[in-house]
Structure formats: structure tokens, C-alpha cells
Design a protein around this motif. Structure first.
Motif, PDB file in Angstrom:
ATOM      1  N   ARG A 185      15.131 -42.455  19.338  1.00 43.97           N
ATOM      2  CA  ARG A 185      13.867 -43.160  19.095  1.00 43.97           C
ATOM      3  C   ARG A 185      12.710 -42.174  18.971  1.00 43.97           C
ATOM      4  O   ARG A 185      11.834 -42.322  18.112  1.00 43.97           O
ATOM      5  CB  ARG A 185      13.605 -44.164  20.226  1.00 43.97           C
ATOM      6  CG  ARG A 185      12.278 -44.895  20.118  1.00 43.97           C
ATOM      7  CD  ARG A 185      12.184 -46.098  21.039  1.00 43.97           C
ATOM      8  NE  ARG A 185      12.617 -45.793  22.407  1.00 43.97           N
ATOM      9  CZ  ARG A 185      11.835 -45.218  23.323  1.00 43.97           C
ATOM     10  NH1 ARG A 185      10.591 -44.902  23.038  1.00 43.97           N
ATOM     11  NH2 ARG A 185      12.299 -44.964  24.531  1.00 43.97           N
ATOM     12  N   GLU A 186      12.741 -41.135  19.794  1.00 43.65           N
ATOM     13  CA  GLU A 186      11.692 -40.115  19.759  1.00 43.65           C
ATOM     14  C   GLU A 186      11.644 -39.428  18.391  1.00 43.65           C
ATOM     15  O   GLU A 186      10.571 -39.141  17.854  1.00 43.65           O
ATOM     16  CB  GLU A 186      11.978 -39.092  20.867  1.00 43.65           C
ATOM     17  CG  GLU A 186      10.782 -38.347  21.372  1.00 43.65           C
ATOM     18  CD  GLU A 186      11.190 -37.435  22.520  1.00 43.65           C
ATOM     19  OE1 GLU A 186      10.676 -37.642  23.636  1.00 43.65           O
ATOM     20  OE2 GLU A 186      12.017 -36.514  22.318  1.00 43.65           O
ATOM     21  N   TYR A 188      12.598 -40.750  15.497  1.00 39.13           N
ATOM     22  CA  TYR A 188      12.005 -41.698  14.554  1.00 39.13           C
ATOM     23  C   TYR A 188      10.492 -41.816  14.776  1.00 39.13           C
ATOM     24  O   TYR A 188       9.725 -41.914  13.818  1.00 39.13           O
ATOM     25  CB  TYR A 188      12.674 -43.078  14.672  1.00 39.13           C
ATOM     26  CG  TYR A 188      13.936 -43.180  13.867  1.00 39.13           C
ATOM     27  CD1 TYR A 188      13.905 -43.540  12.522  1.00 39.13           C
ATOM     28  CD2 TYR A 188      15.169 -42.879  14.431  1.00 39.13           C
ATOM     29  CE1 TYR A 188      15.057 -43.623  11.774  1.00 39.13           C
ATOM     30  CE2 TYR A 188      16.337 -42.956  13.680  1.00 39.13           C
ATOM     31  CZ  TYR A 188      16.273 -43.327  12.356  1.00 39.13           C
ATOM     32  OH  TYR A 188      17.418 -43.387  11.604  1.00 39.13           O
ATOM     33  N   GLU A 189      10.070 -41.797  16.027  1.00 38.01           N
ATOM     34  CA  GLU A 189       8.631 -41.880  16.305  1.00 38.01           C
ATOM     35  C   GLU A 189       7.894 -40.664  15.744  1.00 38.01           C
ATOM     36  O   GLU A 189       6.788 -40.779  15.203  1.00 38.01           O
ATOM     37  CB  GLU A 189       8.392 -42.005  17.816  1.00 38.01           C
ATOM     38  CG  GLU A 189       8.787 -43.379  18.364  1.00 38.01           C
ATOM     39  CD  GLU A 189       8.631 -43.491  19.879  1.00 38.01           C
ATOM     40  OE1 GLU A 189       8.638 -44.626  20.385  1.00 38.01           O
ATOM     41  OE2 GLU A 189       8.502 -42.441  20.551  1.00 38.01           O
ATOM     42  N   ARG A 195       4.587 -45.337  17.621  1.00 39.88           N
ATOM     43  CA  ARG A 195       5.499 -45.735  18.676  1.00 39.88           C
ATOM     44  C   ARG A 195       6.378 -46.890  18.244  1.00 39.88           C
ATOM     45  O   ARG A 195       5.950 -47.745  17.470  1.00 39.88           O
ATOM     46  CB  ARG A 195       4.709 -46.135  19.937  1.00 39.88           C
ATOM     47  CG  ARG A 195       4.070 -44.969  20.644  1.00 39.88           C
ATOM     48  CD  ARG A 195       5.123 -43.905  20.883  1.00 39.88           C
ATOM     49  NE  ARG A 195       4.539 -42.709  21.467  1.00 39.88           N
ATOM     50  CZ  ARG A 195       4.347 -42.557  22.776  1.00 39.88           C
ATOM     51  NH1 ARG A 195       4.691 -43.519  23.608  1.00 39.88           N
ATOM     52  NH2 ARG A 195       3.826 -41.435  23.234  1.00 39.88           N
ATOM     53  N   LEU A 196       7.622 -46.916  18.744  1.00 41.35           N
ATOM     54  CA  LEU A 196       8.540 -48.015  18.459  1.00 41.35           C
ATOM     55  C   LEU A 196       8.883 -48.686  19.783  1.00 41.35           C
ATOM     56  O   LEU A 196       9.045 -48.022  20.808  1.00 41.35           O
ATOM     57  CB  LEU A 196       9.817 -47.486  17.799  1.00 41.35           C
ATOM     58  CG  LEU A 196       9.615 -46.747  16.472  1.00 41.35           C
ATOM     59  CD1 LEU A 196      10.909 -46.074  16.010  1.00 41.35           C
ATOM     60  CD2 LEU A 196       9.120 -47.704  15.392  1.00 41.35           C
ATOM     61  N   PRO A 198      11.033 -49.925  22.596  1.00 41.30           N
ATOM     62  CA  PRO A 198      12.395 -49.510  22.979  1.00 41.30           C
ATOM     63  C   PRO A 198      13.432 -50.629  22.857  1.00 41.30           C
ATOM     64  O   PRO A 198      14.549 -50.392  22.365  1.00 41.30           O
ATOM     65  CB  PRO A 198      12.229 -49.058  24.433  1.00 41.30           C
ATOM     66  CG  PRO A 198      10.795 -48.639  24.529  1.00 41.30           C
ATOM     67  CD  PRO A 198      10.053 -49.581  23.628  1.00 41.30           C
ATOM     68  N   PHE A 201      14.129 -51.332  19.191  1.00 40.97           N
ATOM     69  CA  PHE A 201      14.834 -50.200  18.596  1.00 40.97           C
ATOM     70  C   PHE A 201      16.316 -50.261  18.959  1.00 40.97           C
ATOM     71  O   PHE A 201      17.194 -50.104  18.098  1.00 40.97           O
ATOM     72  CB  PHE A 201      14.225 -48.887  19.077  1.00 40.97           C
ATOM     73  CG  PHE A 201      14.835 -47.671  18.441  1.00 40.97           C
ATOM     74  CD1 PHE A 201      14.501 -47.305  17.149  1.00 40.97           C
ATOM     75  CD2 PHE A 201      15.765 -46.901  19.130  1.00 40.97           C
ATOM     76  CE1 PHE A 201      15.075 -46.192  16.552  1.00 40.97           C
ATOM     77  CE2 PHE A 201      16.339 -45.793  18.544  1.00 40.97           C
ATOM     78  CZ  PHE A 201      15.992 -45.434  17.248  1.00 40.97           C
ATOM     79  N   ARG A 202      16.591 -50.545  20.245  1.00 37.02           N
ATOM     80  CA  ARG A 202      17.976 -50.626  20.701  1.00 37.02           C
ATOM     81  C   ARG A 202      18.718 -51.739  19.942  1.00 37.02           C
ATOM     82  O   ARG A 202      19.847 -51.576  19.516  1.00 37.02           O
ATOM     83  CB  ARG A 202      18.021 -50.889  22.212  1.00 37.02           C
ATOM     84  CG  ARG A 202      19.418 -51.155  22.771  1.00 37.02           C
ATOM     85  CD  ARG A 202      19.370 -51.411  24.269  1.00 37.02           C
ATOM     86  NE  ARG A 202      18.954 -50.249  25.023  1.00 37.02           N
ATOM     87  CZ  ARG A 202      19.817 -49.353  25.533  1.00 37.02           C
ATOM     88  NH1 ARG A 202      21.118 -49.511  25.366  1.00 37.02           N
ATOM     89  NH2 ARG A 202      19.366 -48.333  26.214  1.00 37.02           N
TER      90      ARG A 202
END
Lengths: 246, 246
Positions: A185-186, A188-189, A195-196, A198, A201-202
């Protein structure tokens, strides 16, 4: 009767004839760099200082002239290695830039790009011709003034990176083989610059079937986090048929 | 003391110096063509017969040399119009081909591509320099022998077309502004080379929110079918920031 006229051309080697189009290659290399001042890593790229005109003293993308007997791919890899020591496993062609006024003489630049993990960047000591004073890594979001149209080229590469992150495994190029969902995720951010959530995203990752959970966990200061790897069986729009050539 | 040596180069205008790299442009134009022998339309493209060496007499992609004072985009549009009369509203850069042995002399070809609707193809009479004997349209799945590496170029363009059909509005380039779902599905079937289940296709399109139903219907031998148009508000990965330039 056929008459053959012969033209005598006088040229000094140091002069560039104004009616010749030359072909150059340049390379945009993106990596993730930790900046103590920022929570997330930033997208960084290497620049090389120009030591001659035009734009002497300004920063530019790594690159150089295409040799008569080398392919475009080989020229990109060679000039990148010569200036920075970086040798990515795969360089992808990005775009050919050919505006008439992009250089004092007519130069078509075929630009390549790659994503490299921080551990793929060689230490200065390992690169024989490395010139620490004339190579630097900069935050892609805060570029210094660049030579030629190289600012436009970096902007285009960033656009492609953001765009491609959505439909391919491209973020994989910035991660080790196994990683946590938070690490993914980091990445992609950093690429998307925002910010996405969490939980969302999961859920998206679970639905995409592109990741395979492993039995291993990242342990440390937080509670253990499961490690994942990319599912190589899922066919994504990564490279295309040109890569299949020997 | 600086010594300047001057080199005398002898060159006949008709000869191509072997130590010069030249830049050319080529264009792949895809359209849909009805073939009475096949239920679905086929992907077709125009070829131009070579009237001089190398590969004299063989078919090749429309194209030509880059002029010293024109951009790559302009050269692609000019050479396409000169040979075929086709003037698409938008030509996208596809790839730069630069293998050392792709031509007897060293030539880098920057290839552009576009999708055109059948009504965008000018009639022969409207093209002053049109040479009906030396221009032909062929089924992309059944190419004749092509000059240079042009078979590889067409194969790459077809791969990109299939690939891009999945994540962008690209099929729009082959359709009129308003179309039925059956017509849209037919375009995708032609591009992908396989049948799609009508109910699944309708569901996917509904979920994507890329289409807007109109109040109009196509009437004819079948029961009336609703006409749709693309939703221009949905931002898709179509063109990128390079297009924003004036």
C-alpha cells in the motif's frame, strides 16, 4: 546518359552539421527513497550533470548517443551503466521525443525507463567510472531545472507510472519478492501521491487474485504481518510480445 | 596549443553513407471491414507497395523519412496522408523500432498508430496522389509478406490493440458516436478474436459506467435495440499528458 554529380562536404569533427538528425537514448530510473522528514517514501530518480554544451552544468537524464552497431535497447542499457552503474534486469521503452526545437541541433531521443529496488542500486565504490560529484538522486516531485525537455520527459514517465500502477504488476518492481500489504500500500501511495484506505486496499487486493499469501510473517515493533508474493500465473499487461525476442 | 583538423568527406547525393543513422516514420491504421464470408467484421489495415529498393515490389506500412524541420507527429501524419489520403484526428505513438539489421542501412523507425471508422477512409477519388495499384487494405490476420520488420510491427500493434481494449475507450475509435451493445460487442470480438457471451458482456458494460444509454433505438430487421454513447466524464487511460500540448 546518366550524369553523376559528386558533392564535396567540408566538416570539422567537432562541428555538428545542422542538416543531420541524430538519435540519442535517455533513461528514467525510478526507485523509492526514505526521507526522514516524510512518513512515506518518495519516488526518486538519478540525474547526471552535463559537462559540456548545450546546457553545461545543468542536470539531465542519464543517456548518450546511439552507436551505429547497437540496438536501441543496448544503447539505453550501456549509457545508463556507464554513467550511474545501474543495470536493471529490464528496461522498457517509454517514448520517442522529437520536437524540432528540443535541442540546438536536431536530436531524436528514445527514452527508456525502469523501476529498481533500493538494493539494486550499486554502491559508488562498485562503479569504476562513477563520478559522485556529477551524479545525484532527486525527489521526482521536486526536480531541479533540467537540460533540454527532460522535465517534460520525467513528467510523462510519472504519468505512465501512476497510470500503469492501476492495471499491472508494476509496483512489484519497487518491492522485494515478499512483502506485507502495508508495504504494498505504501508503494501505491508513493506512486499515486495520496493516502489509500487500508481496509479498502486489502479488499481490492483480495479480489484481484494477484497476490499469494505465504506462511511467513514480518515481525518487529508492530504485531506480526503476513508476507505476500505476486502470483506469476495471473497474466497482466506487463511487457508484451517484443520481450519474447531473444 | 589547440590543433583543429578538418576532414574532407566525399559523398554522392544518391548514395547513402553507411555510417549515418536515419530516422523514418511508419503508421499502422486499423479499421473494421465487413467480409461477406465471415459473420463478424475483421481488423484491416492499409499497405503501400514499395517502388524501389530495398524490398521493391513488396508491401509495407505507409511511411517515409522524417524531415529536418518537422516533428515526429507531423511526419507520421504527412506521410500517411501522402500515400493513403487518410487523416485521422489523432495518431498515437506506438513504438520505436531500431534493430541494427532491420534495414540494409541503419534506420530507426518511429511507428504511430490509429483506429479509424470506415467512414473516415477517403474515397480514392478524393486523394489527388492516390495510386490504387500500389495501395491495398488487408486483413490483419492474413498478412502478405511485408518489407523490413513490418510484420513484427503489425503483430506488436495488434497485441497493443487487444491489450488496450481491456482498459480504455479504444474500441470507440472504431464505432460511430452512438451504437448498440451488440455493435460494441462485435468490435471487441473482432479485436480479441473470440466470441463473448452477450449477457456477461452487458453486465460488464453496465458495471463499468463507461456508457450512457440514449433515448434512441436502432430499428431494422431485428427488434429495436437501444443506442448508447460513451460517457466522456469517466477518465480513462487514453492519451496521457503529452496530448495536452498545443
Amino acid at each position: 546518359m546518366v550524369t553523376m554529380t559528386r558533392t564535396v562536404v567540408l566538416a570539422a569533427p567537432s562541428e555538428q552539421s545542422s542538416d543531420v538528425t541524430r538519435v540519442a537514448v535517455s533513461t528514467v530510473i525510478f526507485t523509492l527513497r526514505r526521507d526522514p522528514a516524510q512518513e512515506n517514501p518518495v519516488i526518486a530518480l538519478p540525474l547526471v550533470r552535463r559537462t559540456r554544451d548545450p546546457y553545461e552544468g545543468l542536470w539531465a537524464l542519464p543517456g548518450g548517443w546511439l552507436d551505429q552497431d547497437e540496438s536501441l535497447d543496448d544503447a539505453a542499457a550501456r549509457t545508463l551503466a556507464e554513467t550511474t552503474g545501474i543495470a536493471p534486469s529490464y528496461l522498457e521503452q517509454l517514448y520517442a521525443f522529437g520536437a524540432v526545437d528540443r535541442s540546438p541541433t536536431r536530436v531524436i531521443s528514445i527514452v527508456y525507463w525502469a523501476l529498481v529496488r533500493p538494493d539494486e542500486i550499486p554502491s559508488h565504490e562498485a562503479v569504476p567510472a562513477y563520478d559522485a560529484e556529477n551524479v545525484t538522486w532527486v525527489d521526482a516531485a521536486h526536480l531541479p531545472p533540467l537540460a533540454f525537455d527532460h522535465t517534460e520527459i520525467v513528467d510523462y514517465a510519472l504519468w505512465r507510472l501512476r497510470n500503469k500502477a492501476g492495471y499491472s504488476r508494476i509496483a512489484h518492481g519497487l518491492l522485494p519478492d515478499e512483502f506485507t500489504l502495508a508495504e504494498l500500500r505504501e508503494v501505491y501511495e508513493s506512486i499515486l501521491g495520496r493516502r489509500l484506505d487500508p481496509a479498502n486496499f486489502r479488499r481490492q487486493v483480495d479480489n484481484s487474485e494477484t497476490l499469494i499469501p505465504t506462511d511467513r510473517f514480518r515481525t518487529g515493533s508492530h504485531r506480526p504481518a503476513r508476507l505476500y508474493r505476486y502470483n506469476q500465473d495471473v497474466e497482466l499487461a506487463d511487457r508484451g510480445p517484443l520481450i519474447a525476442r531473444p
